[in-house]
Design a protein around this motif. Sequence first.
Motif, short mmCIF file in Angstrom:
data_model
loop_
_atom_site.label_atom_id
_atom_site.label_comp_id
_atom_site.label_asym_id
_atom_site.label_seq_id
_atom_site.Cartn_x
_atom_site.Cartn_y
_atom_site.Cartn_z
N THR A 13 1.01 -1.44 -0.13
CA THR A 13 0.31 -0.08 -0.25
C THR A 13 0.69 1.34 -0.14
O THR A 13 1.91 1.41 0.78
CB THR A 13 -0.89 0.26 1.19
N HIS A 14 0.19 2.33 -0.61
CA HIS A 14 0.90 3.84 -0.89
C HIS A 14 0.45 4.74 0.22
O HIS A 14 -0.92 4.71 -0.50
CB HIS A 14 1.27 4.25 -2.31
N LYS A 15 1.06 5.24 1.21
CA LYS A 15 0.70 6.78 2.02
C LYS A 15 1.22 7.78 1.22
O LYS A 15 1.69 8.30 1.12
CB LYS A 15 0.48 6.38 2.45
N ALA A 16 -0.13 9.06 0.93
CA ALA A 16 0.28 10.21 0.64
C ALA A 16 -0.87 11.22 1.55
O ALA A 16 -1.93 11.06 2.08
CB ALA A 16 -0.18 10.74 -0.71
N GLY A 17 -0.18 12.01 1.46
CA GLY A 17 -1.15 13.46 2.61
C GLY A 17 -0.12 14.99 2.59
O GLY A 17 0.43 14.90 2.59
N PHE A 18 -0.91 15.96 2.91
CA PHE A 18 -0.57 16.80 3.16
C PHE A 18 -0.47 17.50 4.55
O PHE A 18 -2.07 17.11 5.92
CB PHE A 18 -1.91 17.95 2.64
N VAL A 19 0.75 17.45 4.88
CA VAL A 19 1.20 17.47 6.61
C VAL A 19 2.14 19.38 6.39
O VAL A 19 2.17 20.62 6.59
CB VAL A 19 2.01 16.70 6.89
N ASN A 20 0.52 20.12 7.63
CA ASN A 20 0.48 22.03 7.46
C ASN A 20 0.93 21.67 8.82
O ASN A 20 0.24 21.55 9.97
CB ASN A 20 -0.90 22.54 7.37
N ILE A 21 1.79 22.69 8.67
CA ILE A 21 2.71 23.43 9.89
C ILE A 21 2.24 25.06 10.43
O ILE A 21 2.64 25.82 9.35
CB ILE A 21 3.93 23.46 10.15
N ILE A 22 1.93 25.01 11.31
CA ILE A 22 1.40 26.11 12.14
C ILE A 22 1.66 26.65 12.97
O ILE A 22 2.35 25.37 14.09
CB ILE A 22 -0.40 26.89 11.83
N GLY A 23 2.09 28.36 13.82
CA GLY A 23 2.14 28.59 15.10
C GLY A 23 2.57 30.01 15.30
O GLY A 23 2.22 30.37 13.47
N ASN A 24 3.11 30.41 15.81
CA ASN A 24 2.95 31.86 16.20
C ASN A 24 5.06 31.78 15.25
O ASN A 24 5.40 31.58 14.96
CB ASN A 24 3.81 31.85 17.18
N PRO A 25 5.10 33.62 14.91
CA PRO A 25 6.35 32.96 14.27
C PRO A 25 8.05 33.15 15.51
O PRO A 25 7.52 33.31 16.61
CB PRO A 25 6.02 35.01 14.32
N ASN A 26 8.62 32.60 14.75
CA ASN A 26 9.89 32.56 15.03
C ASN A 26 10.03 31.55 15.88
O ASN A 26 10.94 31.13 17.48
CB ASN A 26 10.23 33.92 15.67
N VAL A 27 9.58 30.20 16.02
CA VAL A 27 8.80 28.76 16.55
C VAL A 27 9.44 27.61 16.10
O VAL A 27 9.72 27.10 16.83
CB VAL A 27 7.51 28.13 17.32
N GLY A 28 9.88 28.13 14.67
CA GLY A 28 10.70 26.65 14.92
C GLY A 28 9.92 26.20 13.60
O GLY A 28 10.35 25.05 12.93
N LYS A 29 9.46 26.68 12.78
CA LYS A 29 8.30 25.29 11.95
C LYS A 29 8.70 25.20 10.54
O LYS A 29 9.10 24.66 9.38
CB LYS A 29 7.11 26.48 11.03
N SER A 30 10.23 26.87 9.82
CA SER A 30 11.04 26.77 8.68
C SER A 30 11.92 25.38 8.97
O SER A 30 12.38 24.85 8.41
CB SER A 30 11.55 28.02 8.30
N THR A 31 12.45 25.72 10.40
CA THR A 31 13.69 24.74 10.57
C THR A 31 13.40 23.46 11.01
O THR A 31 14.10 22.37 9.90
CB THR A 31 14.73 24.54 12.02
N LEU A 32 11.74 22.70 11.29
CA LEU A 32 11.20 21.95 11.58
C LEU A 32 11.48 20.97 9.96
O LEU A 32 11.51 19.75 9.23
CB LEU A 32 10.15 21.70 12.37
N MET A 33 10.41 22.07 9.02
CA MET A 33 10.45 21.73 7.12
C MET A 33 11.62 21.42 6.67
O MET A 33 11.93 20.23 5.94
CB MET A 33 9.80 22.42 6.41
N ASN A 34 12.45 22.22 6.44
CA ASN A 34 13.32 21.58 6.38
C ASN A 34 14.67 20.56 6.53
O ASN A 34 15.42 19.83 5.71
CB ASN A 34 14.99 23.16 6.36
N ALA A 35 14.23 20.51 8.00
CA ALA A 35 15.17 18.84 8.29
C ALA A 35 14.07 17.80 8.01
O ALA A 35 14.57 17.16 7.63
CB ALA A 35 14.51 18.50 10.05
N PHE A 36 13.02 17.63 7.31
CA PHE A 36 12.17 16.97 7.36
C PHE A 36 12.16 16.45 5.65
O PHE A 36 13.10 15.46 5.60
CB PHE A 36 10.87 16.87 7.65
N VAL A 37 13.02 17.84 4.92
CA VAL A 37 12.61 17.58 3.93
C VAL A 37 14.55 17.44 3.56
O VAL A 37 14.82 17.21 1.83
CB VAL A 37 12.49 18.90 3.05
N GLY A 38 15.22 17.88 3.92
CA GLY A 38 16.33 17.38 3.58
C GLY A 38 17.27 18.60 2.56
O GLY A 38 18.49 18.62 2.40
#
Length: 293
Positions: A2-27
Motif C-alpha cells: 500500500t502507498h500513503k500520501a497526504g498534506f502535513v501543514n505546519i502552523i504556529g506563532n512567528p519564530n517558533v521553528g516551523k521553517s527549521t522543522l520543514m527543512n529538517a524533514f525535507v533535507g
Amino acid sequence: MTHKAGFVNIIGNPNVGKSTLMNAFVGERLSIITSKAQTTRHRILGIVNGDDFQMVLSDTPGIIKPAYEMQESMMNFVKSAFEDADVLIYMVEIGEQDLKDEDFFKKIIHAKIPVLLLLNKIDNSNQEQLEAQVAFWTEKVPNAEIFPISALQNFNVPEVFGRIIELLPESPAYYPKDQLTDKPERFFVNETIREKILLNYAKEIPYAVEIVTEEFIETDNIIKIRSLIMVERDTQKGIIIGHKGAALKKVGMDARVDLEKFFGKQIHIELYVKVNKNWRSNANQLKRFGYNQ
C-alpha cells in the motif's frame, strides 16, 4: 504494497521553528530561517518521498494580527492550511502560553484530523520546566499528541516523522516522486536574497523589501541571475545600496554562496534597487508578488 500520501501543514506563532522543522524533514533548505519574526511570507510546500509514501509538508507564515494588506494575505495562507490538511502540526516553543489569534486556536482544538503539538526548543529548558509545559499543553489542546523536540538539534524529529507516516491516509502520490517543492527556481532566488537582507539590515528595512527575479538563464556550467530589490521609499533605497554600493554588494556575495550550494552550479548575480511606493498595501502589487492568490 500500500502507498500513503497526504498534506502535513505546519502552523504556529512567528519564530517558533516551523521553517527549521520543514527543512529538517525535507533535507533541503527550502524555507529561509532567521531570528527575525515574519521571515516566511508565503505558503511553501516541501515534498518528501519514499517507496511507499509521499509527505507533502506546508510551511506557513507565523500567526499574527494583520496590520496591513500584505499581512492579511499572509494570514490567508495560514487559513488555507486548515482546509487541505491530513495531519496538522501545531508548533510552540518552551515558555509560550497562547496563539496570537484566538480563532485559529479554536480551529486547532476542534480539528477533525490528527493534530501533533510539537514543543520546540526544549534544549533551552530543564526537566521541571519541560514537564510543566507538557502538562499545560495537554490540558489546553486535549486533542493533540504532544512531542517535545529540538528542530535545530534534530532531537525527536525522526520520531515525529515516523508518526506522521503512520497517520497519512492510503493514497497515490500527489506529485511526481522526483519533485522537491511546488515553487519555481526564481522563488528560491528571491527568498535567498530576502534572507540576506533580513540578516544584513535592521529595523523596518527587511519588511519593506520584495524581490523580483527578472532574469534566470541556466546553461551547463553557470546560472545568470538578475534580480530587482523593491523598497517603499527613497531613503530605504539608499540604505540598501550603502556607501559606494558596499551593502548591496555584500547581499549579492552572500546570496551567491547559498545559491551555488542550492543549485550545484556557478552563479553570476546582478542586483538592482527600485522604489515601489507602498507596495505592501497595494492589492495589484501584492497579486503580482504572489500574495493574493
